[in-house]
Write a protein that holds these residues in place. Structure first.
Motif, PDB file in Angstrom:
ATOM      1  N   SER A  32       0.838  -1.192   0.000  1.00  0.00           N
ATOM      2  CA  SER A  32       0.000   0.000   0.000  1.00  0.00           C
ATOM      3  C   SER A  32       0.876   1.246   0.000  1.00  0.00           C
ATOM      4  O   SER A  32       1.737   1.400   0.878  1.00  0.00           O
ATOM      5  CB  SER A  32      -0.901   0.023   1.234  1.00  0.00           C
ATOM      6  OG  SER A  32      -1.455   1.317   1.361  1.00  0.00           O
ATOM      7  N   PRO A  33       0.670   2.145  -0.988  1.00  0.00           N
ATOM      8  CA  PRO A  33       1.507   3.357  -1.042  1.00  0.00           C
ATOM      9  C   PRO A  33       1.324   4.269   0.161  1.00  0.00           C
ATOM     10  O   PRO A  33       2.116   5.173   0.377  1.00  0.00           O
ATOM     11  CB  PRO A  33       1.044   4.052  -2.326  1.00  0.00           C
ATOM     12  CG  PRO A  33      -0.238   3.412  -2.714  1.00  0.00           C
ATOM     13  CD  PRO A  33      -0.318   2.080  -2.060  1.00  0.00           C
ATOM     14  N   TRP A  34       0.284   4.021   0.955  1.00  0.00           N
ATOM     15  CA  TRP A  34       0.033   4.886   2.117  1.00  0.00           C
ATOM     16  C   TRP A  34       0.807   4.424   3.348  1.00  0.00           C
ATOM     17  O   TRP A  34       0.882   5.133   4.339  1.00  0.00           O
ATOM     18  CB  TRP A  34      -1.479   4.924   2.440  1.00  0.00           C
ATOM     19  CG  TRP A  34      -2.311   5.267   1.243  1.00  0.00           C
ATOM     20  CD1 TRP A  34      -3.111   4.409   0.527  1.00  0.00           C
ATOM     21  CD2 TRP A  34      -2.436   6.538   0.589  1.00  0.00           C
ATOM     22  NE1 TRP A  34      -3.709   5.078  -0.524  1.00  0.00           N
ATOM     23  CE2 TRP A  34      -3.324   6.378  -0.505  1.00  0.00           C
ATOM     24  CE3 TRP A  34      -1.881   7.805   0.823  1.00  0.00           C
ATOM     25  CZ2 TRP A  34      -3.657   7.424  -1.364  1.00  0.00           C
ATOM     26  CZ3 TRP A  34      -2.219   8.845  -0.031  1.00  0.00           C
ATOM     27  CH2 TRP A  34      -3.097   8.649  -1.103  1.00  0.00           C
ATOM     28  N   GLY A  47       4.945   6.955  -6.887  1.00  0.00           N
ATOM     29  CA  GLY A  47       4.505   6.363  -5.614  1.00  0.00           C
ATOM     30  C   GLY A  47       3.095   5.824  -5.653  1.00  0.00           C
ATOM     31  O   GLY A  47       2.405   5.815  -4.621  1.00  0.00           O
ATOM     32  N   LYS A  48       2.651   5.378  -6.829  1.00  0.00           N
ATOM     33  CA  LYS A  48       1.263   4.914  -6.953  1.00  0.00           C
ATOM     34  C   LYS A  48       1.204   3.472  -7.430  1.00  0.00           C
ATOM     35  O   LYS A  48       2.110   3.003  -8.137  1.00  0.00           O
ATOM     36  CB  LYS A  48       0.503   5.783  -7.973  1.00  0.00           C
ATOM     37  CG  LYS A  48       0.357   7.218  -7.535  1.00  0.00           C
ATOM     38  CD  LYS A  48      -0.483   7.970  -8.550  1.00  0.00           C
ATOM     39  CE  LYS A  48      -0.609   9.426  -8.139  1.00  0.00           C
ATOM     40  NZ  LYS A  48      -1.595  10.138  -8.934  1.00  0.00           N
ATOM     41  N   VAL A  49       0.132   2.804  -7.055  1.00  0.00           N
ATOM     42  CA  VAL A  49      -0.169   1.489  -7.622  1.00  0.00           C
ATOM     43  C   VAL A  49      -1.357   1.656  -8.580  1.00  0.00           C
ATOM     44  O   VAL A  49      -2.186   2.551  -8.370  1.00  0.00           O
ATOM     45  CB  VAL A  49      -0.529   0.470  -6.511  1.00  0.00           C
ATOM     46  CG1 VAL A  49       0.694   0.117  -5.722  1.00  0.00           C
ATOM     47  CG2 VAL A  49      -1.662   0.941  -5.615  1.00  0.00           C
ATOM     48  N   PRO A  50      -1.401   0.813  -9.622  1.00  0.00           N
ATOM     49  CA  PRO A  50      -0.544  -0.323  -9.912  1.00  0.00           C
ATOM     50  C   PRO A  50       0.727   0.073 -10.653  1.00  0.00           C
ATOM     51  O   PRO A  50       0.781   1.093 -11.320  1.00  0.00           O
ATOM     52  CB  PRO A  50      -1.436  -1.172 -10.830  1.00  0.00           C
ATOM     53  CG  PRO A  50      -2.238  -0.157 -11.601  1.00  0.00           C
ATOM     54  CD  PRO A  50      -2.517   0.937 -10.608  1.00  0.00           C
ATOM     55  N   PHE A  61       3.726   1.940 -15.581  1.00  0.00           N
ATOM     56  CA  PHE A  61       2.642   2.537 -14.808  1.00  0.00           C
ATOM     57  C   PHE A  61       2.113   3.645 -15.683  1.00  0.00           C
ATOM     58  O   PHE A  61       2.809   4.032 -16.668  1.00  0.00           O
ATOM     59  CB  PHE A  61       3.166   3.084 -13.450  1.00  0.00           C
ATOM     60  CG  PHE A  61       4.344   3.996 -13.602  1.00  0.00           C
ATOM     61  CD1 PHE A  61       4.172   5.357 -13.836  1.00  0.00           C
ATOM     62  CD2 PHE A  61       5.652   3.493 -13.578  1.00  0.00           C
ATOM     63  CE1 PHE A  61       5.268   6.199 -14.020  1.00  0.00           C
ATOM     64  CE2 PHE A  61       6.742   4.338 -13.755  1.00  0.00           C
ATOM     65  CZ  PHE A  61       6.554   5.683 -13.978  1.00  0.00           C
ATOM     66  N   ASP A  62       0.927   4.284 -15.593  1.00  0.00           N
ATOM     67  CA  ASP A  62      -0.070   3.876 -14.663  1.00  0.00           C
ATOM     68  C   ASP A  62      -1.050   2.938 -15.360  1.00  0.00           C
ATOM     69  O   ASP A  62      -0.675   2.382 -16.405  1.00  0.00           O
ATOM     70  CB  ASP A  62      -0.727   5.088 -14.001  1.00  0.00           C
ATOM     71  CG  ASP A  62      -1.215   6.182 -14.926  1.00  0.00           C
ATOM     72  OD1 ASP A  62      -1.277   7.317 -14.438  1.00  0.00           O
ATOM     73  OD2 ASP A  62      -1.564   5.930 -16.084  1.00  0.00           O
ATOM     74  N   SER A  63      -2.244   2.760 -14.846  1.00  0.00           N
ATOM     75  CA  SER A  63      -3.040   1.620 -15.307  1.00  0.00           C
ATOM     76  C   SER A  63      -3.354   1.633 -16.818  1.00  0.00           C
ATOM     77  O   SER A  63      -3.302   0.572 -17.449  1.00  0.00           O
ATOM     78  CB  SER A  63      -4.313   1.452 -14.465  1.00  0.00           C
ATOM     79  OG  SER A  63      -5.180   2.549 -14.605  1.00  0.00           O
ATOM     80  N   PRO A  64      -3.644   2.786 -17.452  1.00  0.00           N
ATOM     81  CA  PRO A  64      -3.889   2.723 -18.912  1.00  0.00           C
ATOM     82  C   PRO A  64      -2.639   2.284 -19.684  1.00  0.00           C
ATOM     83  O   PRO A  64      -2.738   1.605 -20.706  1.00  0.00           O
ATOM     84  CB  PRO A  64      -4.297   4.159 -19.280  1.00  0.00           C
ATOM     85  CG  PRO A  64      -4.825   4.740 -18.014  1.00  0.00           C
ATOM     86  CD  PRO A  64      -3.964   4.137 -16.939  1.00  0.00           C
TER      87      PRO A  64
HETATM   88  N1  LIG Z   1      -3.953   7.256 -12.835  1.00  0.00           N
HETATM   89  C1  LIG Z   1      -3.377   6.244 -11.998  1.00  0.00           C
HETATM   90  C2  LIG Z   1      -3.968   6.363 -10.602  1.00  0.00           C
HETATM   91  C3  LIG Z   1      -3.303   5.421  -9.606  1.00  0.00           C
HETATM   92  C4  LIG Z   1      -3.609   5.822  -8.162  1.00  0.00           C
HETATM   93  O1  LIG Z   1      -3.933   6.980  -7.860  1.00  0.00           O
HETATM   94  N2  LIG Z   1      -3.507   4.844  -7.266  1.00  0.00           N
HETATM   95  C5  LIG Z   1      -3.718   5.123  -5.866  1.00  0.00           C
HETATM   96  C6  LIG Z   1      -4.291   3.904  -5.161  1.00  0.00           C
HETATM   97  S1  LIG Z   1      -5.977   3.660  -5.556  1.00  0.00           S
HETATM   98  C7  LIG Z   1      -2.394   5.419  -5.234  1.00  0.00           C
HETATM   99  O2  LIG Z   1      -1.458   4.662  -5.418  1.00  0.00           O
HETATM  100  N3  LIG Z   1      -2.299   6.522  -4.473  1.00  0.00           N
HETATM  101  C8  LIG Z   1      -1.122   6.873  -3.759  1.00  0.00           C
HETATM  102  C9  LIG Z   1      -0.757   8.316  -3.927  1.00  0.00           C
HETATM  103  O3  LIG Z   1      -1.489   9.052  -4.637  1.00  0.00           O
HETATM  104  O4  LIG Z   1       0.252   8.717  -3.366  1.00  0.00           O
HETATM  105  C10 LIG Z   1      -3.637   4.869 -12.601  1.00  0.00           C
HETATM  106  O5  LIG Z   1      -4.580   4.742 -13.398  1.00  0.00           O
HETATM  107  O6  LIG Z   1      -2.876   3.930 -12.323  1.00  0.00           O
END
Ligand SMILES: N[C@@H](CCC(=O)N[C@@H](CS)C(=O)NCC(=O)O)C(=O)O
Length: 203
Positions: A32-34, A47-50, A61-64
């Motif tokens: 979890s990035p949090w 710093g985001k998943v996936p 990354f990111d999902s698209p």
């Molecule tokens: N546009 C990105 C959005 C990814 C995203 O915002 N993931 C969230 C989890 S639902 C995340 O990792 N947030 C952590 C952060 O923003 O620091 C995608 O489609 O992959």
């Protein structure tokens, strides 16, 4: 392949559903990035998943982008049309669905702020985006089995992931009443093993 994901991320779920539909083997790395000790920033600078680590050692990354990469593996079912302009149209549906998810996530974050700092205007701003995007998807879903063409696409999967996230995080938001075609599409999608097997844990 390794997919870095949290079990509740709707964007990561979209990718897990695509991997399941294609039957592609992968290792799920739950992170979890949090969390304080998260390893996600060392994989994805944002710093985001996936985030996806390919067998060749490249990270996407990111999902698209990950969804686009998985199509290049040429494994059926193909979830994007081969005709470039039709593929753009499917990606437009994906963008609408991801936009619903973005707004729903923003509302969750807003609701977690201390009460005195919470903004009703911000909630209304995000709710407006969700309502307009749902109306547009409803228009596209009406009278059709799939949102584009005659088979499952990334557009349907992104839409299913977004609608499921609304159910998870905003259970009082009754999107089904005014969007019967989307409700029917969601019922069909939610019955697929790829959706059932990627349901987020409750909580
Ligand atoms: N546009 C990105 C959005 C990814 C995203 O915002 N993931 C969230 C989890 S639902 C995340 O990792 N947030 C952590 C952060 O923003 O620091 C995608 O489609 O992959």
């Amino acid at each position: 392949m390794k997919l870095f994901a949290s079990l509740t991320s709707p964007y990561a779920r979209k990718i897990r559903i695509i991997l399941a539909e294609k039957g592609l083997p992968f290792e799920l790395v739950v992170d979890s990035p949090w969390e304080v000790n998260t390893r996600i920033p060392s994989v994805n600078p944002l710093g985001k998943v996936p985030a996806l680590l390919t067998n060749g050692g490249e990270v996407f990354f990111d999902s698209p982008v990950i969804a686009g990469y998985l199509e290049t593996l040429n494994v059926s079912p193909h979830l994007l049309p081969r005709e470039p302009i039709e593929a753009v149209r499917v990606r437009q549906i994906e963008a609408l669905a991801d936009g619903i998810t973005d707004a729903a996530v923003a509302m969750v974050l807003e609701s977690r702020r201390p009460e005195a700092k919470r903004s009703d205007d911000e909630i209304a701003h995000q709710t407006g985006k969700i309502g307009r995007a749902l109306d547009e998807l409803e228009r596209r879903a009406t009278g059709r089995h799939w949102l584009h063409g005659d088979g499952l696409s990334i557009g349907d999967i992104a839409t299913g992931a977004a609608l499921a996230y609304l159910d998870l995080r905003h259970p009082d938001y009754d999107w089904r009443a005014a969007h019967p075609a989307l409700a029917a599409l969601a019922a069909r999608l939610f019955a697929r093993p790829s959706f059932i097997d990627t349901k987020p844990p409750v909580g």
